[in-house]
Motif scaffolding. Structure first.
Motif, PDB file in Angstrom:
ATOM      1  N   SER A 109       0.830  -1.209   0.000  1.00  0.00           N
ATOM      2  CA  SER A 109       0.000   0.000   0.000  1.00  0.00           C
ATOM      3  C   SER A 109       0.858   1.250   0.000  1.00  0.00           C
ATOM      4  CB  SER A 109      -0.900   0.029   1.220  1.00  0.00           C
ATOM      5  OG  SER A 109      -1.730  -1.068   1.245  1.00  0.00           O
ATOM      6  N   HIS A 110       1.912   1.243   0.823  1.00  0.00           N
ATOM      7  CA  HIS A 110       2.765   2.432   0.849  1.00  0.00           C
ATOM      8  C   HIS A 110       3.449   2.654  -0.484  1.00  0.00           C
ATOM      9  CE1 HIS A 110       2.878   4.556   4.654  1.00  0.00           C
ATOM     10  NE2 HIS A 110       2.459   3.430   5.191  1.00  0.00           N
ATOM     11  N   ALA A 111       3.869   1.544  -1.122  1.00  0.00           N
ATOM     12  CA  ALA A 111       4.491   1.674  -2.443  1.00  0.00           C
ATOM     13  C   ALA A 111       3.506   2.273  -3.438  1.00  0.00           C
ATOM     14  CB  ALA A 111       4.975   0.312  -2.922  1.00  0.00           C
ATOM     15  N   PHE A 112       2.267   1.750  -3.441  1.00  0.00           N
ATOM     16  CA  PHE A 112       1.238   2.258  -4.359  1.00  0.00           C
ATOM     17  C   PHE A 112       0.924   3.719  -4.066  1.00  0.00           C
ATOM     18  CE2 PHE A 112      -0.895  -2.040  -5.446  1.00  0.00           C
ATOM     19  CZ  PHE A 112       0.029  -2.215  -6.452  1.00  0.00           C
ATOM     20  N   ALA A 113       0.797   4.045  -2.764  1.00  0.00           N
ATOM     21  CA  ALA A 113       0.423   5.415  -2.398  1.00  0.00           C
ATOM     22  C   ALA A 113       1.462   6.399  -2.889  1.00  0.00           C
ATOM     23  CB  ALA A 113       0.264   5.520  -0.889  1.00  0.00           C
ATOM     24  N   ARG A 114       2.723   6.035  -2.833  1.00  0.00           N
ATOM     25  CA  ARG A 114       3.768   6.947  -3.300  1.00  0.00           C
ATOM     26  C   ARG A 114       3.811   6.984  -4.818  1.00  0.00           C
ATOM     27  NH1 ARG A 114       4.787   6.394   1.627  1.00  0.00           N
ATOM     28  NH2 ARG A 114       5.476   8.305   2.598  1.00  0.00           N
ATOM     29  N   ARG A 115       3.512   5.850  -5.447  1.00  0.00           N
ATOM     30  CA  ARG A 115       3.554   5.796  -6.906  1.00  0.00           C
ATOM     31  C   ARG A 115       2.416   6.601  -7.518  1.00  0.00           C
ATOM     32  NH1 ARG A 115       3.306   1.307 -11.008  1.00  0.00           N
ATOM     33  NH2 ARG A 115       3.461   2.587 -12.880  1.00  0.00           N
ATOM     34  N   TYR A 116       1.182   6.444  -6.969  1.00  0.00           N
ATOM     35  CA  TYR A 116       0.020   7.082  -7.593  1.00  0.00           C
ATOM     36  C   TYR A 116      -0.368   8.379  -6.919  1.00  0.00           C
ATOM     37  CZ  TYR A 116      -0.433   2.621  -9.890  1.00  0.00           C
ATOM     38  OH  TYR A 116      -0.177   1.512 -10.623  1.00  0.00           O
ATOM     39  N   LYS A 117       0.403   8.846  -5.923  1.00  0.00           N
ATOM     40  CA  LYS A 117       0.131  10.099  -5.205  1.00  0.00           C
ATOM     41  C   LYS A 117      -1.311  10.127  -4.665  1.00  0.00           C
ATOM     42  CE  LYS A 117       3.802  12.974  -6.386  1.00  0.00           C
ATOM     43  NZ  LYS A 117       4.710  11.861  -6.101  1.00  0.00           N
ATOM     44  N   GLN A 118      -1.692   9.044  -4.005  1.00  0.00           N
ATOM     45  CA  GLN A 118      -3.016   8.966  -3.389  1.00  0.00           C
ATOM     46  C   GLN A 118      -2.822   8.688  -1.901  1.00  0.00           C
ATOM     47  OE1 GLN A 118      -5.684   9.612  -4.889  1.00  0.00           O
ATOM     48  NE2 GLN A 118      -5.770   8.819  -6.960  1.00  0.00           N
ATOM     49  N   PRO A 119      -3.794   9.054  -1.060  1.00  0.00           N
ATOM     50  CA  PRO A 119      -3.649   8.726   0.367  1.00  0.00           C
ATOM     51  C   PRO A 119      -3.602   7.215   0.586  1.00  0.00           C
ATOM     52  CG  PRO A 119      -5.791   9.658  -0.091  1.00  0.00           C
ATOM     53  CD  PRO A 119      -4.974   9.847  -1.318  1.00  0.00           C
ATOM     54  N   VAL A 120      -2.848   6.805   1.579  1.00  0.00           N
ATOM     55  CA  VAL A 120      -2.564   5.376   1.752  1.00  0.00           C
ATOM     56  C   VAL A 120      -3.807   4.612   2.224  1.00  0.00           C
ATOM     57  CG1 VAL A 120      -1.674   5.584   4.079  1.00  0.00           C
ATOM     58  CG2 VAL A 120      -0.836   3.782   2.632  1.00  0.00           C
ATOM     59  N   THR A 121      -4.765   5.326   2.850  1.00  0.00           N
ATOM     60  CA  THR A 121      -6.011   4.674   3.292  1.00  0.00           C
ATOM     61  C   THR A 121      -6.750   4.022   2.144  1.00  0.00           C
ATOM     62  OG1 THR A 121      -6.200   6.677   4.563  1.00  0.00           O
ATOM     63  CG2 THR A 121      -7.918   5.076   4.849  1.00  0.00           C
ATOM     64  N   LEU A 122      -6.631   4.640   0.967  1.00  0.00           N
ATOM     65  CA  LEU A 122      -7.304   4.142  -0.229  1.00  0.00           C
ATOM     66  C   LEU A 122      -6.907   2.704  -0.529  1.00  0.00           C
ATOM     67  CD1 LEU A 122      -8.656   6.698  -1.281  1.00  0.00           C
ATOM     68  CD2 LEU A 122      -7.493   6.319  -3.404  1.00  0.00           C
ATOM     69  N   PHE A 123      -5.684   2.323  -0.128  1.00  0.00           N
ATOM     70  CA  PHE A 123      -5.226   0.955  -0.382  1.00  0.00           C
ATOM     71  C   PHE A 123      -5.352   0.085   0.852  1.00  0.00           C
ATOM     72  CE2 PHE A 123      -2.908   3.813  -3.198  1.00  0.00           C
ATOM     73  CZ  PHE A 123      -3.313   3.307  -4.411  1.00  0.00           C
ATOM     74  N   TYR A 124      -5.263   0.710   2.040  1.00  0.00           N
ATOM     75  CA  TYR A 124      -5.355  -0.071   3.267  1.00  0.00           C
ATOM     76  C   TYR A 124      -6.714  -0.770   3.387  1.00  0.00           C
ATOM     77  CZ  TYR A 124      -1.192   1.488   5.773  1.00  0.00           C
ATOM     78  OH  TYR A 124       0.072   1.700   6.199  1.00  0.00           O
ATOM     79  N   ILE A 125      -7.798   0.020   3.244  1.00  0.00           N
ATOM     80  CA  ILE A 125      -9.108  -0.521   3.589  1.00  0.00           C
ATOM     81  C   ILE A 125      -9.506  -1.674   2.669  1.00  0.00           C
ATOM     82  CG2 ILE A 125     -11.536   0.069   3.849  1.00  0.00           C
ATOM     83  CD1 ILE A 125     -10.704   2.599   5.159  1.00  0.00           C
ATOM     84  N   PRO A 126      -9.354  -1.566   1.331  1.00  0.00           N
ATOM     85  CA  PRO A 126      -9.644  -2.747   0.514  1.00  0.00           C
ATOM     86  C   PRO A 126      -8.646  -3.878   0.730  1.00  0.00           C
ATOM     87  CG  PRO A 126      -8.794  -1.013  -0.853  1.00  0.00           C
ATOM     88  CD  PRO A 126      -9.078  -0.407   0.471  1.00  0.00           C
TER      89      PRO A 126
END
Lengths: 266, 177
Positions: free
Chosen positions: B71-88
Protein backbone atom coordinates in the motif's frame (compact mmCIF):
# COMPACT_ATOMS: atom_id res chain seq x y z
CA UNK A 1 13.10 37.10 2.93
CA UNK A 2 9.52 37.66 1.96
CA UNK A 3 6.92 37.70 4.70
CA UNK A 4 3.30 36.74 4.03
CA UNK A 5 1.01 39.68 3.35
CA UNK A 6 -1.52 40.42 6.11
CA UNK A 7 -4.86 38.84 5.29
CA UNK A 8 -8.28 40.39 5.69
CA UNK A 9 -10.56 38.96 8.41
CA UNK A 10 -12.79 37.56 5.67
CA UNK A 11 -9.94 35.55 4.18
CA UNK A 12 -9.07 34.13 7.59
CA UNK A 13 -12.67 33.16 8.14
CA UNK A 14 -12.75 31.54 4.71
CA UNK A 15 -9.62 29.54 5.50
CA UNK A 16 -11.22 28.31 8.72
CA UNK A 17 -14.43 27.40 6.87
CA UNK A 18 -12.46 25.57 4.17
CA UNK A 19 -10.56 23.56 6.76
CA UNK A 20 -13.80 22.66 8.57
CA UNK A 21 -15.52 21.65 5.34
CA UNK A 22 -12.56 19.47 4.34
CA UNK A 23 -12.59 17.89 7.79
CA UNK A 24 -16.31 17.27 7.59
CA UNK A 25 -16.07 15.55 4.20
CA UNK A 26 -13.16 13.41 5.42
CA UNK A 27 -14.90 12.44 8.66
CA UNK A 28 -18.12 11.57 6.86
CA UNK A 29 -16.18 9.38 4.43
CA UNK A 30 -14.67 7.39 7.33
CA UNK A 31 -11.09 8.65 7.14
CA UNK A 32 -8.98 8.09 10.26
CA UNK A 33 -8.83 11.02 12.71
CA UNK A 34 -5.12 11.40 12.18
CA UNK A 35 -5.68 12.16 8.49
CA UNK A 36 -8.54 14.55 9.25
CA UNK A 37 -6.43 16.54 11.71
CA UNK A 38 -3.41 16.56 9.41
CA UNK A 39 -5.39 17.82 6.40
CA UNK A 40 -7.16 20.49 8.46
CA UNK A 41 -3.88 21.71 9.95
CA UNK A 42 -2.32 21.92 6.52
CA UNK A 43 -5.20 23.99 5.18
CA UNK A 44 -5.15 26.21 8.29
CA UNK A 45 -1.43 26.79 7.76
CA UNK A 46 -2.34 28.80 4.64
CA UNK A 47 -3.26 31.60 7.08
CA UNK A 48 0.30 31.69 8.54
CA UNK A 49 -1.27 32.16 11.98
CA UNK A 50 0.96 31.31 14.93
CA UNK A 51 -1.74 29.27 16.63
CA UNK A 52 -3.68 26.91 14.38
CA UNK A 53 -5.09 23.74 15.90
CA UNK A 54 -7.51 21.20 14.48
CA UNK A 55 -9.05 18.40 16.50
CA UNK A 56 -11.20 15.52 15.31
CA UNK A 57 -13.18 13.34 17.69
CA UNK A 58 -14.85 11.29 14.94
CA UNK A 59 -18.31 12.58 15.96
CA UNK A 60 -17.31 16.25 15.96
CA UNK A 61 -14.48 18.41 14.61
CA UNK A 62 -12.99 21.62 16.05
CA UNK A 63 -10.64 24.19 14.55
CA UNK A 64 -9.16 27.40 15.94
CA UNK A 65 -7.05 30.12 14.38
CA UNK A 66 -5.23 32.79 16.41
CA UNK A 67 -2.31 35.15 16.04
CA UNK A 68 -1.06 38.19 18.02
CA UNK A 69 -1.69 40.32 14.94
CA UNK A 70 -5.42 39.48 14.84
CA UNK A 71 -6.99 42.68 16.12
CA UNK A 72 -10.58 41.38 16.38
CA UNK A 73 -9.81 38.22 18.32
CA UNK A 74 -9.46 34.61 17.27
CA UNK A 75 -11.57 32.49 14.92
CA UNK A 76 -13.03 29.18 16.00
CA UNK A 77 -15.43 26.70 14.47
CA UNK A 78 -17.13 23.44 15.39
CA UNK A 79 -18.93 20.94 13.18
CA UNK A 80 -21.00 17.98 14.25
CA UNK A 81 -20.60 14.76 12.23
CA UNK A 82 -23.89 12.89 12.15
CA UNK A 83 -23.48 10.59 9.21
CA UNK A 84 -20.68 8.22 8.25
CA UNK A 85 -20.21 5.96 5.21
CA UNK A 86 -17.11 4.62 3.47
CA UNK A 87 -16.29 6.78 0.45
CA UNK A 88 -12.67 6.57 -0.68
CA UNK A 89 -13.32 8.71 -3.75
CA UNK A 90 -14.02 11.77 -1.61
CA UNK A 91 -10.95 11.15 0.54
CA UNK A 92 -8.80 11.10 -2.60
CA UNK A 93 -10.43 14.29 -3.93
CA UNK A 94 -10.01 16.19 -0.65
CA UNK A 95 -6.41 15.04 -0.41
CA UNK A 96 -5.83 16.42 -3.90
CA UNK A 97 -7.32 19.81 -2.94
CA UNK A 98 -5.24 20.03 0.24
CA UNK A 99 -2.09 19.29 -1.76
CA UNK A 100 -2.97 22.09 -4.17
CA UNK A 101 -3.60 24.53 -1.29
CA UNK A 102 -0.23 23.73 0.31
CA UNK A 103 1.50 24.16 -3.05
CA UNK A 104 -0.44 27.44 -3.54
CA UNK A 105 -1.74 26.24 -6.91
CA UNK A 106 -5.29 27.40 -6.12
CA UNK A 107 -6.66 30.23 -4.01
CA UNK A 108 -8.70 29.57 -0.90
CA UNK A 109 -11.94 30.69 -2.62
CA UNK A 110 -11.44 28.20 -5.44
CA UNK A 111 -10.62 25.49 -2.92
CA UNK A 112 -13.80 26.20 -0.99
CA UNK A 113 -15.85 26.00 -4.18
CA UNK A 114 -14.15 22.73 -5.18
CA UNK A 115 -14.85 21.25 -1.74
CA UNK A 116 -18.51 22.26 -2.00
CA UNK A 117 -18.65 20.46 -5.36
CA UNK A 118 -17.03 17.36 -3.80
CA UNK A 119 -19.50 17.35 -0.92
CA UNK A 120 -22.44 17.50 -3.36
CA UNK A 121 -21.16 14.88 -5.84
CA UNK A 122 -23.30 11.74 -5.87
CA UNK A 123 -21.81 8.28 -5.44
CA UNK A 124 -19.58 7.11 -8.24
CA UNK A 125 -21.30 3.78 -8.88
CA UNK A 126 -25.05 3.49 -9.42
CA UNK A 127 -27.50 1.22 -7.60
CA UNK A 128 -27.19 -1.68 -10.05
CA UNK A 129 -23.39 -1.74 -9.78
CA UNK A 130 -23.70 -1.70 -6.01
CA UNK A 131 -26.05 -4.68 -6.20
CA UNK A 132 -23.53 -6.54 -8.38
CA UNK A 133 -20.81 -5.69 -5.87
CA UNK A 134 -22.85 -7.10 -2.98
CA UNK A 135 -23.62 -10.29 -4.88
CA UNK A 136 -19.97 -10.76 -5.85
CA UNK A 137 -18.93 -10.25 -2.25
CA UNK A 138 -21.38 -12.65 -0.62
CA UNK A 139 -20.71 -15.37 -3.20
CA UNK A 140 -16.94 -15.19 -2.90
CA UNK A 141 -17.00 -14.96 0.90
CA UNK A 142 -19.09 -18.15 1.00
CA UNK A 143 -16.22 -19.96 -0.72
CA UNK A 144 -13.52 -18.20 1.32
CA UNK A 145 -15.24 -19.32 4.55
CA UNK A 146 -15.00 -22.93 3.41
CA UNK A 147 -18.35 -23.46 1.70
CA UNK A 148 -18.82 -25.48 -1.47
CA UNK A 149 -20.83 -24.92 -4.63
CA UNK A 150 -24.21 -25.19 -2.86
CA UNK A 151 -23.37 -22.49 -0.35
CA UNK A 152 -22.04 -20.25 -3.13
CA UNK A 153 -25.29 -20.55 -5.12
CA UNK A 154 -27.31 -19.94 -1.99
CA UNK A 155 -25.27 -16.86 -1.07
CA UNK A 156 -25.67 -15.60 -4.63
CA UNK A 157 -29.42 -15.25 -4.09
CA UNK A 158 -28.81 -14.02 -0.56
CA UNK A 159 -26.55 -11.34 -2.05
CA UNK A 160 -29.33 -10.13 -4.35
CA UNK A 161 -31.69 -10.01 -1.36
CA UNK A 162 -29.25 -8.13 0.90
CA UNK A 163 -28.37 -5.75 -1.93
CA UNK A 164 -32.04 -4.86 -2.32
CA UNK A 165 -32.41 -4.48 1.46
CA UNK A 166 -29.39 -2.15 1.64
CA UNK A 167 -30.71 -0.11 -1.28
CA UNK A 168 -34.16 0.21 0.29
CA UNK A 169 -32.91 1.17 3.76
CA UNK A 170 -30.59 3.79 2.20
CA UNK A 171 -33.56 5.22 0.32
CA UNK A 172 -35.61 5.33 3.53
CA UNK A 173 -32.66 7.02 5.37
CA UNK A 174 -32.94 4.80 8.45
CA UNK A 175 -30.43 5.41 11.24
CA UNK A 176 -27.47 3.06 11.59
CA UNK A 177 -28.80 0.73 14.29
CA UNK A 178 -32.23 0.30 12.77
CA UNK A 179 -30.76 -0.20 9.29
CA UNK A 180 -28.49 -3.00 10.53
CA UNK A 181 -31.33 -4.62 12.46
CA UNK A 182 -33.71 -4.58 9.48
CA UNK A 183 -31.12 -5.90 7.01
CA UNK A 184 -29.91 -8.69 9.31
CA UNK A 185 -33.50 -9.63 10.10
CA UNK A 186 -34.47 -9.81 6.41
CA UNK A 187 -31.45 -11.90 5.43
CA UNK A 188 -31.99 -14.35 8.30
CA UNK A 189 -35.64 -14.81 7.36
CA UNK A 190 -34.59 -15.41 3.75
CA UNK A 191 -31.80 -17.91 4.44
CA UNK A 192 -33.43 -19.91 7.23
CA UNK A 193 -36.82 -19.70 5.54
CA UNK A 194 -35.55 -21.34 2.35
CA UNK A 195 -33.35 -23.74 4.32
CA UNK A 196 -36.21 -24.87 6.53
CA UNK A 197 -38.86 -25.05 3.80
CA UNK A 198 -36.97 -27.05 1.19
CA UNK A 199 -34.59 -29.01 3.48
CA UNK A 200 -31.58 -28.10 1.33
CA UNK A 201 -28.23 -29.82 1.71
CA UNK A 202 -26.21 -26.77 2.77
CA UNK A 203 -24.40 -25.34 5.79
CA UNK A 204 -26.80 -22.49 6.57
CA UNK A 205 -24.35 -20.90 9.05
CA UNK A 206 -21.70 -20.32 6.38
CA UNK A 207 -24.25 -18.91 3.94
CA UNK A 208 -25.63 -16.61 6.65
CA UNK A 209 -22.22 -15.22 7.67
CA UNK A 210 -21.25 -14.74 4.02
CA UNK A 211 -24.47 -12.79 3.40
CA UNK A 212 -23.84 -10.66 6.50
CA UNK A 213 -20.35 -9.66 5.29
CA UNK A 214 -21.50 -6.40 3.61
CA UNK A 215 -22.89 -5.29 7.00
CA UNK A 216 -20.35 -6.38 9.64
CA UNK A 217 -18.14 -3.65 11.12
CA UNK A 218 -14.70 -5.17 10.51
CA UNK A 219 -13.25 -2.04 8.96
CA UNK A 220 -14.69 0.17 11.70
CA UNK A 221 -13.13 -2.04 14.38
CA UNK A 222 -9.71 -2.01 12.71
CA UNK A 223 -9.89 1.77 12.22
CA UNK A 224 -10.74 2.12 15.90
CA UNK A 225 -7.67 0.16 16.94
CA UNK A 226 -5.57 2.15 14.48
CA UNK A 227 -6.78 5.40 16.07
CA UNK A 228 -5.89 4.01 19.50
CA UNK A 229 -2.40 3.19 18.23
CA UNK A 230 -2.10 6.83 17.11
CA UNK A 231 -3.01 7.83 20.69
CA UNK A 232 -6.38 9.29 19.61
CA UNK A 233 -8.16 7.59 22.48
CA UNK A 234 -11.47 9.44 22.23
CA UNK A 235 -11.82 8.99 18.48
CA UNK A 236 -10.73 5.37 18.79
CA UNK A 237 -13.14 4.49 21.55
CA UNK A 238 -16.06 6.22 19.83
CA UNK A 239 -15.36 4.23 16.68
CA UNK A 240 -15.02 1.06 18.76
CA UNK A 241 -18.42 1.72 20.31
CA UNK A 242 -19.83 2.29 16.84
CA UNK A 243 -18.47 -1.08 15.70
CA UNK A 244 -19.79 -2.83 18.78
CA UNK A 245 -23.20 -1.21 18.47
CA UNK A 246 -23.41 -2.25 14.81
CA UNK A 247 -22.46 -5.84 15.69
CA UNK A 248 -25.02 -5.95 18.49
CA UNK A 249 -27.79 -4.68 16.23
CA UNK A 250 -26.90 -7.29 13.57
CA UNK A 251 -26.94 -10.03 16.22
CA UNK A 252 -30.33 -8.84 17.48
CA UNK A 253 -31.65 -8.92 13.91
CA UNK A 254 -30.37 -12.47 13.39
CA UNK A 255 -31.75 -13.67 16.73
CA UNK A 256 -35.18 -12.16 16.19
CA UNK A 257 -35.28 -13.55 12.64
CA UNK A 258 -34.28 -17.07 13.61
CA UNK A 259 -36.69 -17.01 16.56
CA UNK A 260 -39.50 -16.15 14.18
CA UNK A 261 -38.51 -18.92 11.77
CA UNK A 262 -38.54 -21.47 14.56
CA UNK A 263 -35.65 -21.38 16.97
CA UNK A 264 -32.95 -22.63 14.61
CA UNK A 265 -29.45 -22.28 16.08
CA UNK A 266 -26.27 -21.41 14.17
CA UNK B 1 -5.53 -27.28 2.08
CA UNK B 2 -4.82 -28.53 -1.40
CA UNK B 3 -3.30 -26.45 -4.16
CA UNK B 4 -6.41 -26.13 -6.37
CA UNK B 5 -8.51 -25.14 -3.34
CA UNK B 6 -5.99 -22.37 -2.71
CA UNK B 7 -6.32 -21.27 -6.36
CA UNK B 8 -10.13 -21.14 -6.04
CA UNK B 9 -9.77 -19.08 -2.86
CA UNK B 10 -7.41 -16.65 -4.62
CA UNK B 11 -9.95 -16.18 -7.42
CA UNK B 12 -12.55 -15.46 -4.76
CA UNK B 13 -10.17 -12.97 -3.13
CA UNK B 14 -9.89 -11.19 -6.50
CA UNK B 15 -13.71 -11.06 -6.66
CA UNK B 16 -13.74 -9.58 -3.15
CA UNK B 17 -11.29 -6.95 -4.44
CA UNK B 18 -13.69 -6.00 -7.27
CA UNK B 19 -16.64 -5.81 -4.89
CA UNK B 20 -14.68 -3.72 -2.36
CA UNK B 21 -13.89 -1.23 -5.15
CA UNK B 22 -17.62 -0.86 -5.74
CA UNK B 23 -18.76 -0.81 -2.11
CA UNK B 24 -16.03 1.49 -0.76
CA UNK B 25 -16.33 3.91 -3.73
CA UNK B 26 -12.68 3.61 -4.75
CA UNK B 27 -11.79 5.50 -7.98
CA UNK B 28 -12.17 3.31 -11.07
CA UNK B 29 -8.54 3.75 -12.17
CA UNK B 30 -7.28 1.83 -9.12
CA UNK B 31 -9.20 -1.38 -9.85
CA UNK B 32 -6.17 -3.53 -10.94
CA UNK B 33 -4.10 -2.36 -7.95
CA UNK B 34 -6.89 -3.19 -5.50
CA UNK B 35 -7.36 -6.66 -7.02
CA UNK B 36 -3.61 -7.25 -6.72
CA UNK B 37 -3.67 -6.14 -3.08
CA UNK B 38 -6.63 -8.35 -2.25
CA UNK B 39 -5.03 -11.43 -3.82
CA UNK B 40 -1.68 -10.67 -2.18
CA UNK B 41 -3.23 -10.30 1.26
CA UNK B 42 -5.30 -13.48 1.08
CA UNK B 43 -2.45 -15.41 -0.57
CA UNK B 44 0.08 -14.47 2.08
CA UNK B 45 -2.47 -15.21 4.81
CA UNK B 46 -3.08 -18.72 3.44
CA UNK B 47 0.66 -19.23 3.00
CA UNK B 48 1.38 -18.27 6.60
CA UNK B 49 -1.50 -20.35 7.88
CA UNK B 50 -1.00 -23.60 5.95
CA UNK B 51 2.60 -23.64 4.72
CA UNK B 52 4.33 -22.07 7.71
CA UNK B 53 1.75 -23.46 10.19
CA UNK B 54 1.53 -20.18 12.11
CA UNK B 55 -1.32 -19.16 14.40
CA UNK B 56 -4.26 -17.07 13.21
CA UNK B 57 -3.12 -13.80 14.79
CA UNK B 58 0.48 -14.08 13.65
CA UNK B 59 -0.65 -15.02 10.13
CA UNK B 60 -2.92 -11.96 10.09
CA UNK B 61 -0.05 -9.78 11.26
CA UNK B 62 2.32 -11.00 8.54
CA UNK B 63 -0.33 -10.74 5.80
CA UNK B 64 -1.19 -7.22 6.97
CA UNK B 65 2.48 -6.32 6.88
CA UNK B 66 2.61 -7.43 3.24
CA UNK B 67 -0.49 -5.34 2.49
CA UNK B 68 0.95 -2.33 4.31
CA UNK B 69 4.23 -2.46 2.39
CA UNK B 70 2.47 -2.75 -0.99
CA UNK B 71 0.00 0.00 0.00
CA UNK B 72 2.77 2.43 0.85
CA UNK B 73 4.49 1.67 -2.44
CA UNK B 74 1.24 2.26 -4.36
CA UNK B 75 0.42 5.42 -2.40
CA UNK B 76 3.77 6.95 -3.30
CA UNK B 77 3.55 5.80 -6.91
CA UNK B 78 0.02 7.08 -7.59
CA UNK B 79 0.13 10.10 -5.20
CA UNK B 80 -3.02 8.97 -3.39
CA UNK B 81 -3.65 8.73 0.37
CA UNK B 82 -2.56 5.38 1.75
CA UNK B 83 -6.01 4.67 3.29
CA UNK B 84 -7.30 4.14 -0.23
CA UNK B 85 -5.23 0.95 -0.38
CA UNK B 86 -5.36 -0.07 3.27
CA UNK B 87 -9.11 -0.52 3.59
CA UNK B 88 -9.64 -2.75 0.51
CA UNK B 89 -6.37 -4.57 1.26
CA UNK B 90 -7.53 -5.55 4.74
CA UNK B 91 -11.06 -6.22 3.56
CA UNK B 92 -10.83 -10.01 3.81
CA UNK B 93 -8.59 -9.97 6.90
CA UNK B 94 -10.72 -7.75 9.16
CA UNK B 95 -12.64 -9.68 11.83
CA UNK B 96 -16.17 -8.57 10.94
CA UNK B 97 -17.69 -12.00 11.34
CA UNK B 98 -16.00 -12.41 14.72
CA UNK B 99 -17.51 -9.15 15.95
CA UNK B 100 -20.96 -10.37 14.94
CA UNK B 101 -20.42 -13.79 16.51
CA UNK B 102 -19.31 -12.16 19.78
CA UNK B 103 -22.57 -10.26 20.03
CA UNK B 104 -24.52 -13.33 18.92
CA UNK B 105 -23.06 -15.60 21.63
CA UNK B 106 -23.51 -12.97 24.34
CA UNK B 107 -27.15 -12.62 23.35
CA UNK B 108 -27.63 -16.38 23.52
CA UNK B 109 -26.07 -16.17 27.03
CA UNK B 110 -23.18 -18.38 25.90
CA UNK B 111 -20.67 -16.22 27.77
CA UNK B 112 -17.65 -18.54 27.50
CA UNK B 113 -17.86 -18.78 23.73
CA UNK B 114 -18.61 -15.05 23.56
CA UNK B 115 -15.46 -14.10 25.46
CA UNK B 116 -13.38 -16.46 23.35
CA UNK B 117 -14.69 -14.84 20.16
CA UNK B 118 -14.19 -11.36 21.62
CA UNK B 119 -10.56 -12.07 22.46
CA UNK B 120 -9.88 -13.54 19.03
CA UNK B 121 -11.59 -10.61 17.27
CA UNK B 122 -9.79 -7.97 19.31
CA UNK B 123 -6.42 -9.58 18.81
CA UNK B 124 -6.97 -9.93 15.06
CA UNK B 125 -7.85 -6.23 14.89
CA UNK B 126 -4.78 -5.50 17.04
CA UNK B 127 -2.57 -7.49 14.68
CA UNK B 128 -3.78 -5.49 11.66
CA UNK B 129 -3.40 -2.19 13.50
CA UNK B 130 0.06 -3.18 14.69
CA UNK B 131 1.12 -3.96 11.12
CA UNK B 132 -0.19 -0.56 9.99
CA UNK B 133 1.60 1.10 12.91
CA UNK B 134 4.88 -0.67 12.09
CA UNK B 135 4.76 0.29 8.44
CA UNK B 136 3.58 3.89 8.99
CA UNK B 137 6.39 4.57 11.43
CA UNK B 138 8.88 2.96 9.09
CA UNK B 139 7.64 5.15 6.22
CA UNK B 140 7.82 8.26 8.42
CA UNK B 141 11.35 7.35 9.37
CA UNK B 142 12.40 6.62 5.78
CA UNK B 143 10.67 9.47 3.95
CA UNK B 144 10.48 12.04 6.79
CA UNK B 145 7.13 13.24 5.51
CA UNK B 146 5.95 14.98 8.68
CA UNK B 147 9.12 16.68 9.89
CA UNK B 148 7.64 20.16 9.71
CA UNK B 149 4.76 19.23 11.99
CA UNK B 150 6.29 20.73 15.14
CA UNK B 151 6.06 24.22 13.65
CA UNK B 152 2.29 24.20 14.04
CA UNK B 153 2.25 22.91 17.59
CA UNK B 154 1.13 25.50 20.15
CA UNK B 155 3.68 24.37 22.75
CA UNK B 156 6.49 25.65 20.58
CA UNK B 157 6.23 29.42 21.16
CA UNK B 158 8.18 31.73 18.88
CA UNK B 159 7.83 35.42 18.05
CA UNK B 160 5.27 35.58 15.23
CA UNK B 161 7.64 36.99 12.59
CA UNK B 162 10.25 34.30 13.18
CA UNK B 163 7.55 31.67 12.98
CA UNK B 164 6.25 33.09 9.71
CA UNK B 165 9.72 33.03 8.20
CA UNK B 166 10.26 29.46 9.36
CA UNK B 167 6.88 28.29 8.08
CA UNK B 168 7.54 29.97 4.77
CA UNK B 169 10.86 28.14 4.48
CA UNK B 170 9.34 24.80 5.36
CA UNK B 171 6.47 25.22 2.89
CA UNK B 172 8.97 26.00 0.16
CA UNK B 173 10.90 22.88 1.00
CA UNK B 174 7.66 20.88 0.99
CA UNK B 175 6.77 22.26 -2.41
CA UNK B 176 9.99 20.95 -3.93
CA UNK B 177 9.05 17.32 -3.27
Amino acid sequence: MEIAKPQSPNTRKKILETALLAGQILCESNAESYRVEDTMTRILSASHASYAVAVSFSTSIYAILDDPSYEFGSYAGIKRIRFRANNMNRIAAVNNISRQIVNEDITIDEAFRELMVISQTPRQYDALTNLVGNVLMTTSFAIIFGGGMNEAIFSFFGGIWIGLAIYLSRRLKLNLGLEMFVEAFLITIFIYGLYGTFHLNIKAGIALIACLMPLVPGTALTNAVRDIFREDYIAGSSRFLEAFFTAVMIAVGVIVGSAMIGGLKL
Amino acid sequence: MTFDMAIVQMVCAAAVGVSSVIILEIPKELLPEVIFLSVASWGSYLFCLYSLNLGLVLATYLASLVVAIISHAFARRYKQPVTLFYIPGFFNLVPGGGMYRTAFYFFNSNTTQGFRELGMTLFTAFAIALAVFTMDNMANFLFKSSQHYWLYQPTFRLPPKTRQVLQRLVIKQYRKK
